[in-house]
Design an enzyme around this catalytic site. Structure first.
Site, short mmCIF file in Angstrom:
data_model
loop_
_atom_site.label_atom_id
_atom_site.label_comp_id
_atom_site.label_asym_id
_atom_site.label_seq_id
_atom_site.Cartn_x
_atom_site.Cartn_y
_atom_site.Cartn_z
N ARG A 242 -6.40 -68.49 71.67
CA ARG A 242 -6.29 -67.03 71.49
C ARG A 242 -5.13 -66.42 72.26
O ARG A 242 -5.17 -65.26 72.65
CB ARG A 242 -7.60 -66.33 71.86
N LYS B 69 7.66 -60.64 66.48
CA LYS B 69 7.15 -61.01 65.16
C LYS B 69 7.11 -62.52 65.07
O LYS B 69 8.12 -63.19 65.27
CB LYS B 69 8.06 -60.46 64.06
N GLU C 31 22.98 -60.07 60.01
CA GLU C 31 22.11 -59.21 60.84
C GLU C 31 22.95 -58.38 61.82
O GLU C 31 22.60 -57.25 62.12
CB GLU C 31 21.07 -60.06 61.60
N LYS D 113 18.20 -54.11 68.65
CA LYS D 113 16.86 -54.60 68.32
C LYS D 113 15.86 -54.18 69.39
O LYS D 113 14.76 -53.71 69.08
CB LYS D 113 16.90 -56.13 68.19
N GLU E 284 5.69 -51.74 64.05
CA GLU E 284 6.20 -51.33 62.75
C GLU E 284 5.38 -50.23 62.12
O GLU E 284 5.05 -50.26 60.93
CB GLU E 284 6.29 -52.54 61.80
N ARG F 286 10.50 -48.98 63.34
CA ARG F 286 10.86 -50.39 63.24
C ARG F 286 11.18 -50.81 61.81
O ARG F 286 11.91 -51.78 61.59
CB ARG F 286 9.72 -51.26 63.81
N ASN G 298 14.35 -53.53 58.58
CA ASN G 298 14.24 -54.22 57.29
C ASN G 298 15.34 -53.82 56.32
O ASN G 298 15.29 -54.18 55.14
CB ASN G 298 12.87 -53.95 56.67
N HIS H 91 16.49 -56.10 53.64
CA HIS H 91 15.52 -57.18 53.56
C HIS H 91 14.60 -57.09 52.34
O HIS H 91 13.98 -58.06 51.97
CB HIS H 91 14.64 -57.22 54.83
N HIS I 170 14.43 -60.39 50.63
CA HIS I 170 13.26 -61.27 50.59
C HIS I 170 12.97 -61.74 49.17
O HIS I 170 12.60 -62.90 48.96
CB HIS I 170 12.02 -60.54 51.13
N HIS J 190 18.50 -66.90 54.65
CA HIS J 190 18.01 -65.57 54.99
C HIS J 190 19.16 -64.56 55.17
O HIS J 190 19.14 -63.47 54.61
CB HIS J 190 17.15 -65.63 56.27
#
Lengths: 376, 376
Positions: free
Chosen positions: B131, B153, B195, B239, B249, B253, B257, B260, B264, B277
Site C-alpha cells: 500500500r 503520475k 515536451e 512542470k 488534475e 494541471r 495535456n 496530448h 494519445h 510519445h
C-alpha cells in the site's frame, strides 16, 4: 438507540479524516434507500460500476440497482467469483476491462456490494482506474461492515502473501443495512464476530462487556436488534476513531492488527481455504493474549475472559494441527508489518487497551505457537 | 546559471506540494553522487529496489549501484524490457515478485533508473507495494527528465488504452544528471524536445524564445551546455509550478495535456510502435494549434512559429496517412480526459498561455484532423 422506540434504530458514524471525511450510515432497509446516500455525497446521475459476487448479487442486486437508478445513475454490473482466493490482480483486471467497455469516466463511482473480498478489490480498482475514481462501500457481511469497508485499505493478494498489493483509497460513503445479514452464512457471521470482539479488547470495554453479557453470539438469530445495533455502531466507531487518528498506519492504526499477525500466517499457510479470516484472527487473538500474559503485560484472568467470548462466538482458539510451527515462525518474517526483520505484536494490557511490542523474543513467540497448536 | 562560470551549472527546483514537497536536483555528474541525494531525504541505509531496462542498466547500472552502496543501501535489481508496449500490469507483477523475494519492507525505496516507461512502472509498483513505499526518480531520457519523473503520475497501459491504470504517487526525490543524455538515441532526444516546446507554449515564453533563437534543436551535440541547462531547469520549473498548484488534475494541471489529446489517439492507433510519445505530442500540438486558430483563439503567425520550432527539433507535424481520421475521432471519445462525452482540448491563446476548451464542435475537430493528415 432506544428501548422504547418501535422503529429500527439508525445511526451515523463519522470518519473524521482531514482530507476526506465521510459517513457510515447504519440503518435497517438502507439498501433500498441508497439514492439518499448518493444524494448526500453529490453522486446522483453518475456512471456506477456495481461490483458483487454471484450469491450476494442474487439476493440484493436488483434492489441495489433499483435504488441507484432512482438516483438517476447509469449502472454497469461486474460479477466476480466469491472467495479470498479470487482476490487477485487478475480479478481486478476484469474490472478494468468492464470499466473500459462501459467507458467509465473520472466522475464515475465504483460501488462494492459484498463482503471484504469484493470491497477490497472494488476499492483497489477504484484507486487505480484513471488514477483514482470514487468508491462507495455497501458491505453485506458482518466482517466487511465492521472492518473492511471502513478506513480505505484496498488491495489484492500476491500468490505468496495476503494484501501485499494495494493502496489507501477512502470511500466516499459507507452504507450498512443490518437486514442483509439474515442471508449471511453462519460461519461468516462468526468470522465477523472475531473482529467485533477485537474492538472490545483493543478499544471499547463497554462493547466487550455487552458481548460477555449476551447468552449466545454464535448465530444472528439469538442476537436481539438492540445488541446488533450496539455491535455495529460501536465497532464502526472504534474503527473510525482509530483511522481518523492515523490514516496511513504510521502509529496507532497498527492496533487494529491485534490478532492479525499470527492470524495472517495461519490464513496464508492454509491457503486461504480451511481457515477464514475471522477464524484466523480469533486464533491469533488467543495466541497474542497468551503472549501478553507470558510477557507479564496482561493478567491471566482477562485473557481467559477473552478466550471464553471467542468460544461463545463459536470461533476456533487453536492453530490447526496440520500446520508446522516452524513454518508459522518463518511466515511471520514475511509479513508486511515486519520492521527491520523484527516481528511487531499488538498485545493487550487491559480489556479496552493494547500496546505495541516491537521486539518480542523469538523463543517466547515459539513457546506460544507450540502451546496454541490443537483442535478447535 | 552563469555565462562566466567554468564549472557545470547546477540547480534545484522545488515541487511545493503541501503534503509532500520534494526537490528536483539538476547537475552534471549527479549519478555518482546519489548518496548525497539519499542523505538529504533520510534514505541512507534503506533497502533499495533499483528498476531499469537492459540498455540503461548496461550504461549506468554499476555507477548507480556504487553510489547507492556508498549510502549504505542494500540494493536489489530488477530489469524490465524496454518499450511502451511492456508498460503493463504484467511487468509490474514482476516487480512485486522481486520485492517479495527480497522481502522489501515498508521502509524500502524503489528507484527508477530509466526513461518514462521505467519511471511510470516503478512509481506504480511503489504506490501499490504494501500500500505504498517511497520512490526516487533518476530519469535518463530527456522526456522523463522534463515530464514523467515529476508530478507523481504513475501507471501502466491497458491493452486498449494508454495509462488507464495508475495512481498518484509523488517521488521522494528526483535526480537529473544531464551527462547521461549523451547515450540517448537521437530519436528519443527529439521526443523529449516535444515536451520542452510544450512548456514554452503553455507556460514559459522565455523558454520558447530561447528555443527559437537556437540554430538546431534536433540533436544534443548542437545544443550548448547553457541552453541545455536552461531547457532542463525551465521545463522542470514549469512542470513543478503547475503540479504544485493542482496535484490531482482538478483544474490547471490539465494544461500539461496540451498536444496530448490527439497525441494519445495517434499513439494508441499506431500500437505504440511507429510513433513514439513525443512525436505524437508534436503532431498533437500542431493540430491543437491549428484548431485554436480555426476557433479564433490564437493568431496564425504564432501558430506557425510553433510549427517551425517543432520542425527544427526534427519532429513530425502530420498524422500518419496510414491512420483513418474517423478512427481517431472515435479514439478521442475513449480518452480518459473525456468529461460527459465531450472531448476537452487545451488550446493556446498566446505563446506562454493556454486555455481549456470543454466543448469543441465535432465538425471543426474533424476538419483539423483531415487537414493534419500527411507525411512527416
Amino acid at each position: 438507540m432506544s428501548d422504547l422506540s418501535p422503529v429500527p434504530a439508525s445511526a451515523v458514524v463519522r470518519v473524521d479524516l482531514p482530507q476526506q471525511p465521510y459517513s457510515i450510515a447504519i440503518a435497517a432497509g438502507l439498501l433500498d434507500r441508497l439514492s439518499v446516500q448518493f444524494q448526500d455525497v453529490g453522486l446522483t446521475g453518475k456512471q456506477v460500476l456495481l461490483v458483487s459476487n454471484p450469491v450476494v448479487f442474487k439476493h440484493y442486486g436488483d434492489r441495489a440497482i433499483a435504488a441507484l437508478e432512482a438516483a438517476n445513475c447509469k449502472v454497469t454490473t461486474a460479477i466476480l467469483p466469491a472467495g479470498e482466493r479470487y482476490k487477485t490482480l487478475r480479478s481486478v483486471s476484469k474490472l478494468y476491462d468492464v470499466a473500459l467497455k462501459a467507458r467509465l469516466e473520472r466522475s464515475a463511482v465504483f460501488l462494492a456490494l459484498g463482503g471484504g473480498v469484493i470491497g477490497d478489490m472494488t476499492g483497489f480498482a477504484a484507486a487505480t482506474w484513471l488514477r483514482g475514481v470514487r468508491v462507495v462501500q455497501v458491505p453485506t457481511s458482518l466482517l466487511a461492515m465492521v472492518d473492511a469497508a471502513i478506513g480505505g485499505k484496498t488491495g489484492v493478494n500476491h500468490p505468496r502473501g495476503k494484501n501485499l498489493i494495494g493502496a489507501f483509497h477512502q470511500p466516499s460513503a459507507v452504507a450498512i443495512d443490518p437486514d442483509v445479514l439474515r442471508t449471511l452464512p453462519a460461519r461468516e457471521w462468526r468470522a465477523g464476530m472475531a473482529e467485533v470482539i477485537k474492538y472490545g479488547i483493543i478499544w471499547d470495554r463497554e462493547l466487550f462487556e455487552r458481548l460477555e453479557a449476551a447468552e449466545r453470539l454464535d448465530r444472528l438469530r439469538d442476537v436481539d436488534a438492540d445488541l446488533l445495533h450496539h455491535i455495529l455502531t460501536h465497532s464502526c466507531r472504534a474503527k473510525a476513531e482509530v483511522v481518523a487518528k492515523d490514516e496511513r498506519e504510521g502509529g496507532l492504526r497498527a492496533i487494529l492488527n491485534y490478532g492479525h499477525t499470527i492470524g495472517h500466517a495461519v490464513e496464508s499457510l492454509t491457503g486461504y481455504r480451511s481457515v477464514n479470516h475471522g477464524e484466523a484472527v480469533a486464533i491469533g487473538m488467543v495466541a497474542a493474549g497468551r503472549l501478553a500474559v507470558k510477557l507479564e503485560l496482561w493478567n491471566a484472568e482477562d485473557c481467559d475472559r477473552q478466550t471464553r467470548s471467542i468460544e461463545k462466538a463459536g470461533l476456533p482458539t487453536h492453530i490447526p494441527l496440520a500446520l508446522d510451527p516452524d513454518e508459522i515462525l518463518a511466515a511471520l518474517q514475511a509479513d508486511k508489518k515486519v520492521k527491520a526483520g523484527k516481528v511487531r505484536f499488538i498485545l493487550p494490557q487491559h480489556i479496552g487497551a493494547v500496546t505495541i511490542a516491537d521486539s518480542v523474543p523469538r523463543d517466547r513467540l515459539r513457546e506460544v505457537i507450540l502451546g496454541a497448536m490443537g483442535n478447535g
